[in-house]
Design a protein around this motif. Structure first.
Motif, PDB file in Angstrom:
ATOM      1  N   ASP A   1       0.787  -1.348  -0.011  1.00 40.78           N
ATOM      2  CA  ASP A   1      -0.176   0.192   0.030  1.00 40.78           C
ATOM      3  C   ASP A   1       1.116   1.027   0.117  1.00 40.78           C
ATOM      4  O   ASP A   1       0.557   2.342  -0.865  1.00 40.78           O
ATOM      5  N   ARG A   2       1.962   1.282   0.601  1.00 41.97           N
ATOM      6  CA  ARG A   2       2.948   2.540   0.729  1.00 41.97           C
ATOM      7  C   ARG A   2       3.466   2.557  -0.557  1.00 41.97           C
ATOM      8  O   ARG A   2       3.462   3.783  -0.990  1.00 41.97           O
ATOM      9  N   SER A   3       3.784   1.499  -1.336  1.00 41.07           N
ATOM     10  CA  SER A   3       4.512   1.676  -2.469  1.00 41.07           C
ATOM     11  C   SER A   3       3.214   2.010  -3.665  1.00 41.07           C
ATOM     12  O   SER A   3       3.653   2.862  -4.418  1.00 41.07           O
ATOM     13  N   ALA A   4       2.154   1.878  -3.572  1.00 39.45           N
ATOM     14  CA  ALA A   4       1.044   2.194  -4.455  1.00 39.45           C
ATOM     15  C   ALA A   4       0.717   3.519  -4.228  1.00 39.45           C
ATOM     16  O   ALA A   4       0.572   4.344  -5.063  1.00 39.45           O
ATOM     17  N   ASN A   5       0.805   4.174  -3.083  1.00 44.12           N
ATOM     18  CA  ASN A   5       0.527   5.534  -2.904  1.00 44.12           C
ATOM     19  C   ASN A   5       1.837   6.341  -3.329  1.00 44.12           C
ATOM     20  O   ASN A   5       1.513   7.598  -3.891  1.00 44.12           O
ATOM     21  N   ALA A   6       3.015   5.723  -2.998  1.00 43.14           N
ATOM     22  CA  ALA A   6       4.115   6.535  -3.550  1.00 43.14           C
ATOM     23  C   ALA A   6       4.114   6.570  -5.033  1.00 43.14           C
ATOM     24  O   ALA A   6       4.442   7.664  -5.807  1.00 43.14           O
ATOM     25  N   ALA A   7       3.686   5.410  -5.861  1.00 45.28           N
ATOM     26  CA  ALA A   7       3.680   5.520  -7.310  1.00 45.28           C
ATOM     27  C   ALA A   7       2.707   6.725  -7.774  1.00 45.28           C
ATOM     28  O   ALA A   7       2.788   7.406  -8.874  1.00 45.28           O
ATOM     29  N   LEU A   8       1.384   6.717  -7.041  1.00 50.67           N
ATOM     30  CA  LEU A   8       0.422   7.682  -7.620  1.00 50.67           C
ATOM     31  C   LEU A   8       0.942   9.092  -7.201  1.00 50.67           C
ATOM     32  O   LEU A   8       0.535   9.901  -7.947  1.00 50.67           O
ATOM     33  N   ASP A   9       1.616   9.002  -6.111  1.00 52.24           N
ATOM     34  CA  ASP A   9       1.997  10.380  -5.734  1.00 52.24           C
ATOM     35  C   ASP A   9       3.080  11.257  -6.619  1.00 52.24           C
ATOM     36  O   ASP A   9       2.992  12.228  -7.118  1.00 52.24           O
TER      37      ASP A   9
END
Length: 454
Positions: free
Chosen positions: A312-320
């Motif tokens: 989830d952290r990486s998914a959010n980082a990708a979108l950010d």
């Protein structure tokens, strides 16, 4: 360790290559163990099975006996760890012992441009990956260029770079088999140029960059064609050449593709290490799009490892990170395929791995409903689209919507038609196995009959 990964363990492969049963090999190790003054050692085949499965590692004295039997010095046990040092007893060890210099890079390019190896053995362990990444990070770029041979200018790397850009795009539509052969041909041509011509430092580094990209392309298409061992060698070589080129873009991109192979073949932790190394170089690339892609790949690796929070952290980082991308036509050539739709496809695939089909479907649908420029380009990437559709079908099936699963599965098969991909074929076969549990439903039975290749 999964069964698939265990079958590719160095010890399992060593036994297979030599046609030796585990108990017979352990008996030889036990004899050596006693000759070296370490006492008796059990040699039941279950011991080797547990070593291969990763239940535990051999004792230090057992490793010393095994190394002596293989003619490998004890210092290699300390340098490479278990089972990394055992790679030195296998034919593929040379690439991992070459010096990280321009000479070593050229030697590696010569090796990987040689005959095709069709064995499905994963030649890198997590220990070896860690050592490779550390050496890549510390390697010095090409310095003094050779002065002997016909002098060439920047037009030569220009031509190579243009040809390699075309190969990247041909892989999307033609398929991996033919592109693999073409990438290896490019690799041999670039290597011959590096060996025979003279050039200034700038041209030399660009030639190494072209060699790195050719080897990365060969690695990806080898993996997609089912040539696991060849892909590993190509990725390792690409990283060496990228170090000589002092090119963080090619290095990071190579690590991202290498990570796909590892999280897909039972080594997600190794994939995480590769992506983290790539992300450490991301600021040097100057591309938010590449950075977003690396975070999305990290999401996939964490999902395969079953780590929901990290995914989830990486998914959010990708979108950010994606919020700061440059127009795709102004961005790096190697990320021409990556847009917001692709980001959602990768995050959706991760959600499916983590047992959240509802969230997966939301991301898969988001991938196709974004604005025209940001939507997933299904027409341009038929193989990738087929794989994502198969995952969407699996998500529908997990939620009990059999009709939607079957309709989507038919679409996945139609999209794949004509594009060679062992990876795509495996994904569709896996979907068929899941659907086969519902064979009693007429629509499912019809699909299974339609896709039966026997």
């Amino acid at each position: 360790m999964t069964t698939d990964a265990a079958e590719r363990h160095p010890l399992a492969y060593l036994l297979a290559v030599r046609g030796t049963k585990a108990e017979a090999y352990l008996l030889r190790v036990a004899d050596q163990h006693q000759r070296m003054g370490y006492g008796q050692m059990a040699y039941r085949k279950e011991k080797a099975s547990r070593w291969i499965a990763g239940v535990y590692a051999p004792s230090y004295h057992s490793q010393l006996a095994m190394a002596a039997l293989e003619g490998i010095g004890p210092e290699e046990i300390h340098a490479h760890g278990w089972p990394g040092w055992l790679l030195l007893a296998l034919p593929d060890h040379t690439l991992f012992t070459l010096p990280w210099t321009t000479t070593g890079a050229v030697h590696a390019l010569e090796i990987t441009g040689g005959p095709v190896d069709r064995r499905k053995f994963l030649i890198t362990t997590s220990v070896t990956l860690g050592a490779t990444v550390a050496q890549w990070s510390a390697a010095a770029p090409a310095g003094a260029a050779p002065t002997a041979g016909r002098h060439i200018g920047s037009d030569v790397p220009n031509h190579f770079e243009q040809r390699l850009d075309s190969l990247r795009r041909l892989d999307d539509t033609v398929g991996s088999g033919d592109v693999y052969d073409a990438a290896r041909a490019e690799l041999r041509l670039i290597t011959a140029t590096l060996k025979s011509a003279s050039f200034d430092e700038g041209v030399e580094r660009r030639l190494f960059g072209a060699a790195a990209e050719a080897s990365r392309s060969a690695g990806w298409t080898a993996y997609d064609s089912g040539k696991i061992a060849a892909a590993e060698r190509h990725y390792s070589t690409a990283l060496r050449a990228a170090a000589s080129a002092d090119d963080p873009v090619i290095g990071a991109n190579t690590l991202a593709f290498w990570a796909i192979q590892h999280y897909s073949t039972g080594n997600p932790r190794g994939a995480v290490d590769l992506i983290e190394a790539a992300l450490s170089q991301a600021p040097r690339t100057g591309s938010a799009r590449l950075t977003s892609m690396l975070h999305a790949r990290a999401c996939r690796a964490h999902a395969h490892a079953g780590d929901t929070r990290a995914a989830d952290r990486s998914a959010n980082a990708a979108l950010d990170a994606y919020e700061n991308v440059s127009p795709i036509e102004d961005d790096l050539p190697c990320v021409y395929w990556y847009n917001l739709g692709e980001t959602h496809q990768l995050i959706g695939s991760s959600a499916l791995n983590l047992g959240n089909p509802k969230r997966a479907i939301a991301h898969f649908l988001e991938a196709s409903t974004a604005t025209s420029q940001e939507a997933y380009n299904a027409a341009a990437f038929p193989r990738g689209h087929s794989i994502y559709l198969a995952r969407l079908a699996e998500a529908h099936l997990s939620l009990g919507d059999v009709d939607a699963a079957v309709a989507t599965a038919h679409d996945a098969v139609d999209r794949m038609g004509g594009v060679t991909s062992a990876r795509g074929t495996h994904t569709l076969e896996d979907l068929r196995k899941k659907l086969a549990r519902r064979r009693g439903i007429p629509a499912v039975a019809d699909f299974l009959d339609y896709t039966d290749t026997e």
